[in-house]
Scaffold this active site. Structure first.
Site, mmCIF file in Angstrom:
data_model
loop_
_atom_site.group_PDB
_atom_site.id
_atom_site.type_symbol
_atom_site.label_atom_id
_atom_site.label_comp_id
_atom_site.label_asym_id
_atom_site.label_seq_id
_atom_site.Cartn_x
_atom_site.Cartn_y
_atom_site.Cartn_z
ATOM 1 N N HIS A 228 0.849 -1.188 0.000
ATOM 2 C CA HIS A 228 0.000 0.000 0.000
ATOM 3 C C HIS A 228 0.885 1.239 0.000
ATOM 4 O O HIS A 228 1.931 1.271 0.651
ATOM 5 C CB HIS A 228 -0.895 0.017 1.243
ATOM 6 N N TYR B 106 3.402 0.627 4.886
ATOM 7 C CA TYR B 106 3.835 -0.391 5.860
ATOM 8 C C TYR B 106 3.062 -1.698 5.750
ATOM 9 O O TYR B 106 2.916 -2.425 6.727
ATOM 10 C CB TYR B 106 3.739 0.146 7.300
ATOM 11 N N HIS B 107 2.574 -2.026 4.547
ATOM 12 C CA HIS B 107 1.785 -3.253 4.383
ATOM 13 C C HIS B 107 2.300 -4.117 3.230
ATOM 14 O O HIS B 107 1.517 -4.573 2.400
ATOM 15 C CB HIS B 107 0.315 -2.901 4.109
ATOM 16 N N PRO B 108 3.586 -4.411 3.157
ATOM 17 C CA PRO B 108 4.076 -5.228 2.033
ATOM 18 C C PRO B 108 3.607 -6.674 2.148
ATOM 19 O O PRO B 108 3.469 -7.217 3.247
ATOM 20 C CB PRO B 108 5.597 -5.131 2.169
#
Length: 595
Positions: A325, A526-528
């Site tokens: 994201h 921070y959503h890999p």
């Protein structure tokens, strides 16, 4: 380095030394039934569930230290990301994004601590959209449709809000505590009023319909962070069949001549160990470390492994399919009321006492995030309840701490900081940030060398697909409407009177200007996910099958967010916990083969 950041780093280092003294006396045995690599959001769940059977001997290896009293303060999340409890990763320079950040790169901190990123993140409880999971199943991840994963969300959930529990989409009694906010200022209420005035609806976005705004629920217990460590490991840490070793950095998975995963090598306090698994090895090291460990062990793209002289055990597209994201900064608004989260207000004795005694007050706000909304841009089907943007309201700006934390955590260029934020230091302000939920851009993670201590190459390729920019520009237009609504105007809300460096040649807030802002001030959300893709075994783009077994080898699974085939439309921590729950059942169902 400023004094505040130095103090936090020193404080975390103190807690780390405390943990080291405890851990130095511990040693592994030579063999266990299950070895779990990584005590993060999924690994903590798996360690708990597998050790429920007293006949299973379980070893959990975590590279980092334990949590501490400081890291559990919700509002202090951003202060943790440059300390020793985070992997301080940095992406490669971006060709299409991050122009306002040092090296045109994005900082990528992940949790290096028991509980993983759940111990340093912003704690938001968001499951995503049911269509995300149905799309997984349609794409070959059979058994992972919404109907099939929903029970696993409920299994772990201990929701403390009776009003939320009444809608039938939540549960209580699980290990993982979920709480509603207990600190709402007049400004926060105005955020919601602004959303309503702009035609949005207030709802529980984890309920039957996602589209809409809410005061978000978070992974909190009694006003404090409730990581997966606190939820799943601390209650069972004294089980005689569960061994948890901190400061244990796994460097290789060892296979026999039949490609059966037999053991792991790891380093601990300067010593090297090898420990064997009777049944399975479960890799739960995260979206960066899981693919890195697989590649170091001979599982990955043949050409890349040959480049570093690593013998190939299984030729698989490990590290590809990276998705994340993207969040865009720059939508900051001044206000004329003292309701924002300026850093010096946190440390007032009254606020500290309220937090310590009652678990209430400003220190309990998760990362300072007050309101979350899921909206449709013109590129989404508004009749389909499949929003393409997440909107976050924060009662602070990136200058709220006068450059003590945010500037360094985000990695702003000197020019970006001095022109965009420094003039507004310690001013009452709020920010509205859009998150691009379903980016079409794809990246990769590759080995930088055969040395496990070298951080891998992280290339997210943000905005390499132009469609992603168009969606984010539409999100900024909606944010301008929200920030300039009459509900916020009554508090004197007005956007920062400044221009973003490099965008001055465009008419302010024109499509061209917004396009420039997106390219300049976007960075990781921070959503890999996605680097060990799950799907049909015959699909050449997948690394693990729907049982999460690594293709081409035996007795090895990956259980974390890296198996997600396409990113979900929400924060990823709840999904990682669900993956841990579902995987635990799969592993237990397979266990009879090893007896």
């Amino acid at each position: 380095m400023n004094l505040s950041l130095a103090f936090v780093m020193l404080l975390i280092a103190f807690f780390r030394k405390r943990d080291e003294k405890i851990e130095l006396s511990k040693y592994p045995e030579w063999e266990y039934d299950y070895i779990i690599v990584g005590g993060g959001s999924a690994g903590s769940v798996v360690a708990n569930r597998l050790s429920e059977n007293p006949h299973n001997k379980v070893l959990l290896l975590e590279a980092g230290s334990n949590e501490n009293e400081f890291s559990e303060i919700p509002v202090m999340s951003v202060g943790l990301l440059l300390t020793s409890i985070a992997w301080k990763y940095v992406t490669e320079p971006q060709q299409f994004a991050c122009f306002g950040y040092q090296g045109s790169s994005s900082r990528w901190p992940r949790g290096k601590v028991l509980g993983g990123t759940s111990s340093v993140n912003f704690m938001i409880y968001s499951r995503g959209n049911r269509q995300d999971y149905d799309n997984w199943a349609r794409g070959g991840a059979h058994g992972w449709s919404w109907e099939e994963v929903f029970p696993y969300f409920l299994k772990s959930e201990d929701n403390r809000d009776i009003n939320v529990l009444m809608n039938g989409y939540h549960a209580s009694g699980g290990y993982q505590t979920i709480s509603s906010p207990n600190y709402i200022t007049p400004l926060v209420k105005a955020y919601m009023e602004s959303a309503l005035l702009n035609g949005h609806t207030m709802r529980d976005f984890n309920g039957p319909i996602q589209t809409g705004f809410a005061f978000p629920q978070a992974f909190k217990r009694n006003g404090r962070r409730c990581s997966t460590n606190k939820a799943f490991l601390q209650p069972v840490k004294d089980r005689p069949n569960l061994t948890i070793l901190l400061f244990s950095f796994v460097t290789k998975i060892v296979f026999d001549q039949y490609k059966v995963a037999r053991a792991v090598r790891f380093e601990r306090f300067g010593k090297s160990f090898i420990v064997y698994a009777r049944k399975e090895i479960i890799v739960s090291a995260g979206v960066v470390n899981s693919p890195q460990l697989l590649m170091l062990s001979g599982i990955g793209p043949r050409e890349d492994l040959h480049r570093f002289g690593i013998p190939v055990v299984s030729d698989l597209p490990v590290g590809y399919n990276l998705q994340d994201h993207v969040v865009t900064f720059g939508m900051d608004f001044l206000v004329d009321v003292p309701y924002t989260y300026l850093i010096y207000r946190f440390v007032k004795p009254t606020n500290l006492a309220r937090y310590v005694k009652h678990g209430e007050g400003v220190l309990t706000v998760p990362g300072g995030l007050d309101i979350i909304g899921y909206i449709d841009t013109k590129y989404a089907n508004k009749s389909d309840d499949y929003p393409d943007i997440e909107i976050n309201f924060y009662s602070y700006g990136a200058a709220a701490d006068r450059g003590q934390f945010f500037r360094h955590v985000l990695g702003f260029k000197k020019e970006t900081w001095e022109r965009c934020y420094k003039p507004f230091s310690y001013r009452d302000a709020f920010g509205i940030l859009p998150i691009l939920l379903r980016p079409k851009s794809r990246g990769y993670i590759k080995l930088r060398s055969a040395n496990p201590h070298d951080h891998p190459i992280i290339q997210p390729n943000y905005f390499s697909r132009f469609e992603d920019v168009l969606v984010q520009v539409e999100a900024l237009k909606e944010i301008l409407r929200l920030g300039n609504s009459i509900a916020l105007k009554k508090y004197g809300a007005r956007i920062f009177p400044r221009r973003i460096p490099g965008c001055e040649k465009y008419v302010q807030f024109s499509d061209e200007d917004l396009h420039c802002i997106v390219r300049t001030l976007s960075t990781t959300g921070y959503h890999p996910v996605g680097t060990c893709k799950m799907g049909a075994i015959e699909d050449p783009t997948t690394v693990v099958d729907p049982m999460l077994r690594v293709k081409g080898v035996s007795r090895l699974r990956v259980v974390d967010a890296s198996i997600i085939p396409t990113i979900i439309s929400g924060n990823t921590n709840a999904a990682a916990i669900m993956i841990g729950e579902k995987a635990s059942d799969m592993i237990r169902e397979s266990s009879y083969f090893y007896n």
